[in-house]
Design a protein around this motif. Sequence first.
Motif, PDB file in Angstrom:
ATOM      1  N   THR A 150      10.971  31.052 -11.686  1.00 37.57           N
ATOM      2  CA  THR A 150      10.654  32.348 -11.074  1.00 37.57           C
ATOM      3  C   THR A 150      10.530  32.241  -9.566  1.00 37.57           C
ATOM      4  O   THR A 150      10.937  33.131  -8.823  1.00 37.57           O
ATOM      5  CB  THR A 150       9.262  32.829 -11.579  1.00 37.57           C
ATOM      6  OG1 THR A 150       9.278  32.871 -12.988  1.00 37.57           O
ATOM      7  CG2 THR A 150       8.867  34.171 -10.983  1.00 37.57           C
ATOM      8  N   HIS A 151       9.931  31.119  -9.152  1.00 42.49           N
ATOM      9  CA  HIS A 151       9.503  31.008  -7.765  1.00 42.49           C
ATOM     10  C   HIS A 151      10.592  30.512  -6.819  1.00 42.49           C
ATOM     11  O   HIS A 151      10.418  30.574  -5.612  1.00 42.49           O
ATOM     12  CB  HIS A 151       8.266  30.094  -7.691  1.00 42.49           C
ATOM     13  CG  HIS A 151       7.240  30.431  -8.740  1.00 42.49           C
ATOM     14  ND1 HIS A 151       6.666  31.678  -8.826  1.00 42.49           N
ATOM     15  CD2 HIS A 151       6.721  29.712  -9.782  1.00 42.49           C
ATOM     16  CE1 HIS A 151       5.826  31.698  -9.863  1.00 42.49           C
ATOM     17  NE2 HIS A 151       5.850  30.520 -10.461  1.00 42.49           N
ATOM     18  N   ARG A 162       7.675  44.612 -13.757  1.00 42.25           N
ATOM     19  CA  ARG A 162       7.076  43.302 -14.037  1.00 42.25           C
ATOM     20  C   ARG A 162       5.771  43.492 -14.796  1.00 42.25           C
ATOM     21  O   ARG A 162       5.040  44.456 -14.578  1.00 42.25           O
ATOM     22  CB  ARG A 162       6.887  42.494 -12.758  1.00 42.25           C
ATOM     23  CG  ARG A 162       5.724  42.948 -11.948  1.00 42.25           C
ATOM     24  CD  ARG A 162       5.614  42.307 -10.573  1.00 42.25           C
ATOM     25  NE  ARG A 162       5.937  40.909 -10.464  1.00 42.25           N
ATOM     26  CZ  ARG A 162       5.219  40.026  -9.766  1.00 42.25           C
ATOM     27  NH1 ARG A 162       4.077  40.408  -9.184  1.00 42.25           N
ATOM     28  NH2 ARG A 162       5.596  38.794  -9.645  1.00 42.25           N
ATOM     29  N   HIS A 221       5.214  37.473 -17.304  1.00 47.07           N
ATOM     30  CA  HIS A 221       4.466  36.220 -17.193  1.00 47.07           C
ATOM     31  C   HIS A 221       3.195  36.327 -18.012  1.00 47.07           C
ATOM     32  O   HIS A 221       2.538  37.380 -18.013  1.00 47.07           O
ATOM     33  CB  HIS A 221       4.101  35.927 -15.734  1.00 47.07           C
ATOM     34  CG  HIS A 221       5.303  35.765 -14.866  1.00 47.07           C
ATOM     35  ND1 HIS A 221       6.067  34.625 -14.867  1.00 47.07           N
ATOM     36  CD2 HIS A 221       5.904  36.617 -14.004  1.00 47.07           C
ATOM     37  CE1 HIS A 221       7.082  34.778 -14.030  1.00 47.07           C
ATOM     38  NE2 HIS A 221       7.008  35.980 -13.498  1.00 47.07           N
ATOM     39  N   GLU A 262      10.523  41.398 -15.595  1.00 46.44           N
ATOM     40  CA  GLU A 262       9.927  40.078 -15.340  1.00 46.44           C
ATOM     41  C   GLU A 262       8.597  40.016 -16.088  1.00 46.44           C
ATOM     42  O   GLU A 262       7.767  40.915 -15.930  1.00 46.44           O
ATOM     43  CB  GLU A 262       9.697  39.925 -13.830  1.00 46.44           C
ATOM     44  CG  GLU A 262       9.000  38.642 -13.457  1.00 46.44           C
ATOM     45  CD  GLU A 262       8.714  38.545 -11.960  1.00 46.44           C
ATOM     46  OE1 GLU A 262       9.055  39.468 -11.191  1.00 46.44           O
ATOM     47  OE2 GLU A 262       8.121  37.519 -11.567  1.00 46.44           O
ATOM     48  N   ARG A 312      11.775  39.192  -8.553  1.00 47.66           N
ATOM     49  CA  ARG A 312      11.027  40.453  -8.622  1.00 47.66           C
ATOM     50  C   ARG A 312      11.869  41.676  -8.250  1.00 47.66           C
ATOM     51  O   ARG A 312      11.878  42.686  -8.947  1.00 47.66           O
ATOM     52  CB  ARG A 312       9.810  40.346  -7.702  1.00 47.66           C
ATOM     53  CG  ARG A 312       8.933  41.560  -7.785  1.00 47.66           C
ATOM     54  CD  ARG A 312       7.665  41.382  -6.995  1.00 47.66           C
ATOM     55  NE  ARG A 312       6.769  42.480  -7.269  1.00 47.66           N
ATOM     56  CZ  ARG A 312       5.490  42.496  -6.948  1.00 47.66           C
ATOM     57  NH1 ARG A 312       4.952  41.474  -6.359  1.00 47.66           N
ATOM     58  NH2 ARG A 312       4.745  43.540  -7.236  1.00 47.66           N
ATOM     59  N   SER A 346       7.962  35.525  -6.160  1.00 46.07           N
ATOM     60  CA  SER A 346       8.937  35.651  -7.249  1.00 46.07           C
ATOM     61  C   SER A 346      10.261  36.057  -6.634  1.00 46.07           C
ATOM     62  O   SER A 346      10.354  37.135  -6.032  1.00 46.07           O
ATOM     63  CB  SER A 346       8.503  36.710  -8.261  1.00 46.07           C
ATOM     64  OG  SER A 346       9.616  37.051  -9.088  1.00 46.07           O
TER      65      SER A 346
END
Length: 149
Positions: free
Chosen positions: A78-79, A125, A99, A97, A119, A116
Motif C-alpha cells: 500500500t505504502h 477506503r 485495511h 482500499e 488512495r 497510501s
Amino acid sequence: MNVLVVNGPNLNLLGEREPEIYGRTTLRELEHEVEARASELGQHVRFFQSNHEGELIDVLHNQRAWADAILINPGALTHYSYAIRDALLAIGVPAAEVHLSNIDERGEREEFRRISVIREVCVERFIGLGVGSYLAALEYFARDAGIEV
Ligand code: DQA
C-alpha cells in the motif's frame, strides 16, 4: 455484481500475526465472513492472496473482465507500490482500499503507514474496522449498485 477480493503480503498469516493489531481472525475465516455478507447482498466473490507483488498485478489483469468491483488490501505494498497503483488505473475497475488496522493512527515509528500510494486511484477506503472494513466495502459497492443494504 462480481467482487474480487485481493489481499497482499503477510495477510496469509492473519490470526497468528501480531494479533493485538490484526486480531485473531484467520484469512480463511475473514473470507468466510466476506462470502456470507456478499451472498446476502447478492454479490459473487472471488478471493486471492499473494505475498508477491507481480502475482497481485497478474490477478488484477486476469480478473478485470470478470470483476465489477475490487476490494484490495495490499498490505505493506500500500505504502510504496506504484506498480499496483498503475495496475488499478490500467484496468479501470472501481476499487476500494481496505485495511484491518487504522493505518492513519499507528505508532510514531510507523509514519510510513500513513502514506497510501493507491488512495487516489480508489473510489473509497475503509480502515481500522478489522473484517468490518471488508464488509463496509462490500456494502458500499452494493449501495452504489442500488442494492438495499
Ligand atoms: C494492513 C496495514 C499495512 O500497513 C500492513 O503492512 C499490513 C496490513 C492492514 O490491513 O491493516 O500488512 O494493510
